[in-house]
Design a protein around this motif. Structure first.
Motif, PDB file in Angstrom:
ATOM      1  N   VAL A  29       0.867  -1.171   0.000  1.00 54.93           N
ATOM      2  CA  VAL A  29       0.000   0.000   0.000  1.00 54.93           C
ATOM      3  C   VAL A  29       0.909   1.227   0.000  1.00 54.93           C
ATOM      4  N   PRO A  30       0.928   1.989  -1.091  1.00 51.84           N
ATOM      5  CA  PRO A  30       1.823   3.147  -1.150  1.00 51.84           C
ATOM      6  C   PRO A  30       1.401   4.219  -0.144  1.00 51.84           C
ATOM      7  N   THR A  31       2.395   4.877   0.418  1.00 54.80           N
ATOM      8  CA  THR A  31       2.119   5.959   1.362  1.00 54.80           C
ATOM      9  C   THR A  31       2.406   7.288   0.677  1.00 54.80           C
ATOM     10  N   VAL A  32       1.511   8.232   0.846  1.00 59.88           N
ATOM     11  CA  VAL A  32       1.662   9.557   0.268  1.00 59.88           C
ATOM     12  C   VAL A  32       1.803  10.542   1.422  1.00 59.88           C
ATOM     13  N   ASP A  35       2.059  16.454   2.973  1.00 57.95           N
ATOM     14  CA  ASP A  35       2.364  17.728   2.317  1.00 57.95           C
ATOM     15  C   ASP A  35       2.752  17.558   0.847  1.00 57.95           C
ATOM     16  N   GLU A  36       2.411  16.435   0.243  1.00 54.43           N
ATOM     17  CA  GLU A  36       2.793  16.165  -1.141  1.00 54.43           C
ATOM     18  C   GLU A  36       2.201  17.198  -2.111  1.00 54.43           C
ATOM     19  N   ASP A  37       0.952  17.571  -1.925  1.00 56.15           N
ATOM     20  CA  ASP A  37       0.325  18.550  -2.821  1.00 56.15           C
ATOM     21  C   ASP A  37       0.974  19.920  -2.685  1.00 56.15           C
ATOM     22  N   ALA A  38       1.268  20.321  -1.453  1.00 50.77           N
ATOM     23  CA  ALA A  38       1.902  21.618  -1.237  1.00 50.77           C
ATOM     24  C   ALA A  38       3.306  21.641  -1.841  1.00 50.77           C
TER      25      ALA A  38
END
Length: 83
Positions: A29-32, A35-38
């Motif tokens: 299950v990949p973790t995102v 704050d990836e979008d920012a």
């Protein structure tokens, strides 16, 4: 993989063995990061403002702004020039 398992009534172990795939691959299950979008918006903004800057220089600008990011992450973003 789930469709194949249901269609043929196979266990996960057997289905993975037939396909030649490790079972851990099915369970991954990949973790995102939160704050990836920012971070992506910051990369795009810097790449737009400094169009001639490559991923190394954009990485340096992000790190100067306080982001903990490596050059590999910045290089994966398609909006940053390679080089």
């Amino acid at each position: 993989m789930d469709g194949i398992r249901e269609k043929y009534g196979l266990s996960e172990r057997h289905a993975c063995w037939i396909v030649g795939q490790h079972r851990g691959t099915q369970r991954y299950v990949p973790t995102v990061p939160a704050d990836e979008d920012a971070l992506t918006r910051a990369i795009v903004a810097l790449a737009s403002e400094y169009g001639r800057y490559g991923y190394r220089r954009v990485t340096a600008l992000l790190q100067a702004d306080g982001w903990q990011v490596g050059k590999d992450r910045v290089q994966r973003d398609p909006s940053v020039a390679r080089g």
